[in-house]
Scaffold this motif. Sequence first.
Motif, PDB file in Angstrom:
ATOM      1  N   MET A   1      76.625  93.781 -72.964  1.00 16.46           N
ATOM      2  CA  MET A   1      77.830  93.451 -73.697  1.00 16.46           C
ATOM      3  C   MET A   1      78.272  92.032 -73.339  1.00 16.46           C
ATOM      4  O   MET A   1      78.248  91.641 -72.184  1.00 16.46           O
ATOM      5  CB  MET A   1      78.942  94.442 -73.361  1.00 16.46           C
ATOM      6  N   ARG A   2      78.678  91.299 -74.355  1.00 13.80           N
ATOM      7  CA  ARG A   2      79.148  89.933 -74.140  1.00 13.80           C
ATOM      8  C   ARG A   2      80.510  89.933 -73.454  1.00 13.80           C
ATOM      9  O   ARG A   2      81.308  90.839 -73.664  1.00 13.80           O
ATOM     10  CB  ARG A   2      79.252  89.195 -75.477  1.00 13.80           C
ATOM     11  N   LYS A   3      80.748  88.906 -72.653  1.00 16.05           N
ATOM     12  CA  LYS A   3      82.035  88.765 -71.975  1.00 16.05           C
ATOM     13  C   LYS A   3      82.939  87.829 -72.768  1.00 16.05           C
ATOM     14  O   LYS A   3      82.471  86.899 -73.409  1.00 16.05           O
ATOM     15  CB  LYS A   3      81.843  88.192 -70.568  1.00 16.05           C
ATOM     16  N   LEU A   4      84.226  88.088 -72.667  1.00 17.58           N
ATOM     17  CA  LEU A   4      85.229  87.218 -73.254  1.00 17.58           C
ATOM     18  C   LEU A   4      85.777  86.343 -72.124  1.00 17.58           C
ATOM     19  O   LEU A   4      86.344  86.847 -71.155  1.00 17.58           O
ATOM     20  CB  LEU A   4      86.349  88.070 -73.860  1.00 17.58           C
ATOM     21  N   LYS A   5      85.570  85.011 -72.254  1.00 15.68           N
ATOM     22  CA  LYS A   5      85.990  84.058 -71.230  1.00 15.68           C
ATOM     23  C   LYS A   5      87.134  83.207 -71.767  1.00 15.68           C
ATOM     24  O   LYS A   5      87.016  82.625 -72.838  1.00 15.68           O
ATOM     25  CB  LYS A   5      84.828  83.138 -70.853  1.00 15.68           C
ATOM     26  N   LEU A   6      88.205  83.136 -71.007  1.00 17.30           N
ATOM     27  CA  LEU A   6      89.356  82.313 -71.373  1.00 17.30           C
ATOM     28  C   LEU A   6      89.267  80.980 -70.644  1.00 17.30           C
ATOM     29  O   LEU A   6      89.108  80.949 -69.424  1.00 17.30           O
ATOM     30  CB  LEU A   6      90.659  83.019 -70.977  1.00 17.30           C
ATOM     31  N   GLN A   7      89.379  79.888 -71.393  1.00 16.33           N
ATOM     32  CA  GLN A   7      89.485  78.553 -70.820  1.00 16.33           C
ATOM     33  C   GLN A   7      90.848  78.010 -71.229  1.00 16.33           C
ATOM     34  O   GLN A   7      91.101  77.806 -72.412  1.00 16.33           O
ATOM     35  CB  GLN A   7      88.370  77.649 -71.336  1.00 16.33           C
ATOM     36  N   MET A   8      91.735  77.797 -70.250  1.00 15.14           N
ATOM     37  CA  MET A   8      93.109  77.446 -70.599  1.00 15.14           C
ATOM     38  C   MET A   8      93.674  76.414 -69.646  1.00 15.14           C
ATOM     39  O   MET A   8      93.530  76.546 -68.431  1.00 15.14           O
ATOM     40  CB  MET A   8      93.962  78.719 -70.524  1.00 15.14           C
ATOM     41  N   GLN A   9      94.322  75.394 -70.200  1.00 11.34           N
ATOM     42  CA  GLN A   9      95.085  74.433 -69.415  1.00 11.34           C
ATOM     43  C   GLN A   9      96.412  75.103 -69.053  1.00 11.34           C
ATOM     44  O   GLN A   9      97.037  75.755 -69.893  1.00 11.34           O
ATOM     45  CB  GLN A   9      95.360  73.170 -70.235  1.00 11.34           C
ATOM     46  N   ILE A  10      96.861  74.930 -67.806  1.00  6.37           N
ATOM     47  CA  ILE A  10      98.105  75.551 -67.374  1.00  6.37           C
ATOM     48  C   ILE A  10      98.784  74.636 -66.358  1.00  6.37           C
ATOM     49  O   ILE A  10      98.111  73.948 -65.591  1.00  6.37           O
ATOM     50  CB  ILE A  10      97.854  76.977 -66.810  1.00  6.37           C
ATOM     51  N   SER A  11     100.104  74.610 -66.384  1.00  2.96           N
ATOM     52  CA  SER A  11     100.854  73.822 -65.405  1.00  2.96           C
ATOM     53  C   SER A  11     101.002  74.646 -64.124  1.00  2.96           C
ATOM     54  O   SER A  11     100.826  75.869 -64.133  1.00  2.96           O
ATOM     55  CB  SER A  11     102.223  73.449 -65.967  1.00  2.96           C
ATOM     56  N   VAL A  12     101.343  73.988 -63.042  1.00  4.38           N
ATOM     57  CA  VAL A  12     101.539  74.693 -61.780  1.00  4.38           C
ATOM     58  C   VAL A  12     102.620  75.766 -61.913  1.00  4.38           C
ATOM     59  O   VAL A  12     102.517  76.834 -61.311  1.00  4.38           O
ATOM     60  CB  VAL A  12     101.883  73.693 -60.644  1.00  4.38           C
ATOM     61  N   ASP A  13     103.628  75.512 -62.763  1.00  4.80           N
ATOM     62  CA  ASP A  13     104.691  76.499 -62.937  1.00  4.80           C
ATOM     63  C   ASP A  13     104.399  77.517 -64.044  1.00  4.80           C
ATOM     64  O   ASP A  13     105.275  78.254 -64.468  1.00  4.80           O
ATOM     65  CB  ASP A  13     106.062  75.835 -63.129  1.00  4.80           C
ATOM     66  N   GLY A  14     103.151  77.582 -64.496  1.00  3.42           N
ATOM     67  CA  GLY A  14     102.719  78.693 -65.341  1.00  3.42           C
ATOM     68  C   GLY A  14     102.852  78.538 -66.840  1.00  3.42           C
ATOM     69  O   GLY A  14     102.770  79.519 -67.566  1.00  3.42           O
ATOM     70  N   PHE A  15     103.022  77.319 -67.335  1.00  2.00           N
ATOM     71  CA  PHE A  15     103.137  77.108 -68.773  1.00  2.00           C
ATOM     72  C   PHE A  15     101.837  76.552 -69.341  1.00  2.00           C
ATOM     73  O   PHE A  15     101.143  75.780 -68.683  1.00  2.00           O
ATOM     74  CB  PHE A  15     104.291  76.148 -69.087  1.00  2.00           C
ATOM     75  N   VAL A  16     101.517  76.947 -70.574  1.00  2.81           N
ATOM     76  CA  VAL A  16     100.292  76.472 -71.223  1.00  2.81           C
ATOM     77  C   VAL A  16     100.582  75.460 -72.326  1.00  2.81           C
ATOM     78  O   VAL A  16      99.672  74.853 -72.876  1.00  2.81           O
ATOM     79  CB  VAL A  16      99.445  77.636 -71.775  1.00  2.81           C
ATOM     80  N   ALA A  17     101.853  75.281 -72.640  1.00  2.86           N
ATOM     81  CA  ALA A  17     102.284  74.288 -73.630  1.00  2.86           C
ATOM     82  C   ALA A  17     103.787  74.107 -73.464  1.00  2.86           C
ATOM     83  O   ALA A  17     104.469  74.968 -72.894  1.00  2.86           O
ATOM     84  CB  ALA A  17     101.966  74.739 -75.051  1.00  2.86           C
ATOM     85  N   GLY A  18     104.292  72.991 -73.977  1.00  2.00           N
ATOM     86  CA  GLY A  18     105.725  72.775 -73.984  1.00  2.00           C
ATOM     87  C   GLY A  18     106.388  73.708 -74.981  1.00  2.00           C
ATOM     88  O   GLY A  18     105.722  74.478 -75.682  1.00  2.00           O
ATOM     89  N   PRO A  19     107.712  73.661 -75.104  1.00  2.00           N
ATOM     90  CA  PRO A  19     108.446  74.573 -75.988  1.00  2.00           C
ATOM     91  C   PRO A  19     107.990  74.513 -77.448  1.00  2.00           C
ATOM     92  O   PRO A  19     108.060  75.507 -78.156  1.00  2.00           O
ATOM     93  CB  PRO A  19     109.906  74.115 -75.860  1.00  2.00           C
ATOM     94  N   ASN A  20     107.526  73.356 -77.896  1.00  2.00           N
ATOM     95  CA  ASN A  20     107.059  73.190 -79.277  1.00  2.00           C
ATOM     96  C   ASN A  20     105.544  73.006 -79.350  1.00  2.00           C
ATOM     97  O   ASN A  20     105.036  72.396 -80.284  1.00  2.00           O
ATOM     98  CB  ASN A  20     107.777  72.002 -79.932  1.00  2.00           C
ATOM     99  N   GLY A  21     104.847  73.498 -78.336  1.00  4.29           N
ATOM    100  CA  GLY A  21     103.395  73.398 -78.314  1.00  4.29           C
ATOM    101  C   GLY A  21     102.866  72.094 -77.746  1.00  4.29           C
ATOM    102  O   GLY A  21     101.671  71.838 -77.815  1.00  4.29           O
ATOM    103  N   GLU A  22     103.713  71.267 -77.145  1.00  2.99           N
ATOM    104  CA  GLU A  22     103.275  69.981 -76.610  1.00  2.99           C
ATOM    105  C   GLU A  22     102.237  70.156 -75.504  1.00  2.99           C
ATOM    106  O   GLU A  22     102.358  71.026 -74.655  1.00  2.99           O
ATOM    107  CB  GLU A  22     104.460  69.193 -76.024  1.00  2.99           C
ATOM    108  N   GLU A  23     101.253  69.284 -75.552  1.00  2.22           N
ATOM    109  CA  GLU A  23     100.223  69.263 -74.505  1.00  2.22           C
ATOM    110  C   GLU A  23     100.129  67.878 -73.878  1.00  2.22           C
ATOM    111  O   GLU A  23      99.116  67.517 -73.293  1.00  2.22           O
ATOM    112  CB  GLU A  23      98.873  69.676 -75.091  1.00  2.22           C
ATOM    113  N   ASP A  24     101.212  67.093 -73.959  1.00  5.11           N
ATOM    114  CA  ASP A  24     101.215  65.737 -73.436  1.00  5.11           C
ATOM    115  C   ASP A  24     101.162  65.687 -71.911  1.00  5.11           C
ATOM    116  O   ASP A  24     100.925  64.643 -71.327  1.00  5.11           O
ATOM    117  CB  ASP A  24     102.442  64.972 -73.948  1.00  5.11           C
ATOM    118  N   TRP A  25     101.340  66.803 -71.252  1.00  9.06           N
ATOM    119  CA  TRP A  25     101.305  66.894 -69.797  1.00  9.06           C
ATOM    120  C   TRP A  25      99.901  67.184 -69.258  1.00  9.06           C
ATOM    121  O   TRP A  25      99.654  67.073 -68.065  1.00  9.06           O
ATOM    122  CB  TRP A  25     102.266  67.995 -69.331  1.00  9.06           C
ATOM    123  N   VAL A  26      98.972  67.560 -70.145  1.00 11.38           N
ATOM    124  CA  VAL A  26      97.606  67.899 -69.736  1.00 11.38           C
ATOM    125  C   VAL A  26      96.882  66.621 -69.328  1.00 11.38           C
ATOM    126  O   VAL A  26      96.897  65.629 -70.053  1.00 11.38           O
ATOM    127  CB  VAL A  26      96.847  68.613 -70.875  1.00 11.38           C
TER     128      VAL A  26
END
Length: 188
Positions: A1-26
């Motif tokens: 069975m194939r595995k599902l792998k998540l690749q995600m940018q995350i901040s130290v405080d646990g956010f993956v995007a700003g309030p409006n989806g911003e990724e300017d911190w990545v």
Amino acid sequence: MRKLKLQMQISVDGFVAGPNGEEDWVLRGSDEKLFGLISALADSSDTLLLGRKMAEKFIPHFEEFESDSPKITFAQKMVNIPKVIFSRTLDKPFGKNTSLAKGNLAEEIARLKNQDGKDILVYGGAGFVSSLIGGGHIDEFFLFVNPVLINKGMRIFDLPDKRQKLSLISATAYECGVTVIHYKLNNE
């Protein structure tokens, strides 16, 4: 069975995007070792899963890449890999090498995992990933922890109704400041 792998940018405080989806911190840049991991994860997969909102940014970004860019080879890999867009609102997929999944999430994921092939890579967005985590569908987590506190935004770990134990596979710090933490879901 194939595995599902998540690749995600995350901040130290646990956010993956700003309030409006911003990724300017990545952190984006020229850390070749980190980019090597990103490329290797893509190579270990033959299917990419995206939520609709993420797909609307992701697909045009890579399809419109300039041919003289140093990352054109990776961009072409992202264009050529089969992508499944999960959406309740779209009537048809858009972009190259895409298909649409509109059915029950658990059934769609089970169908994909039971197909022959390499593993499946999940890039986002936040709501879609939260649903996958909540359903216990993610087998491996590659969390790209950026050295920044953004204080508010979108999270992916707020939906699970039950605890999910993870086992650490590795934690690797990169020169650019990003630490990649690789966990697997511990179903025992």
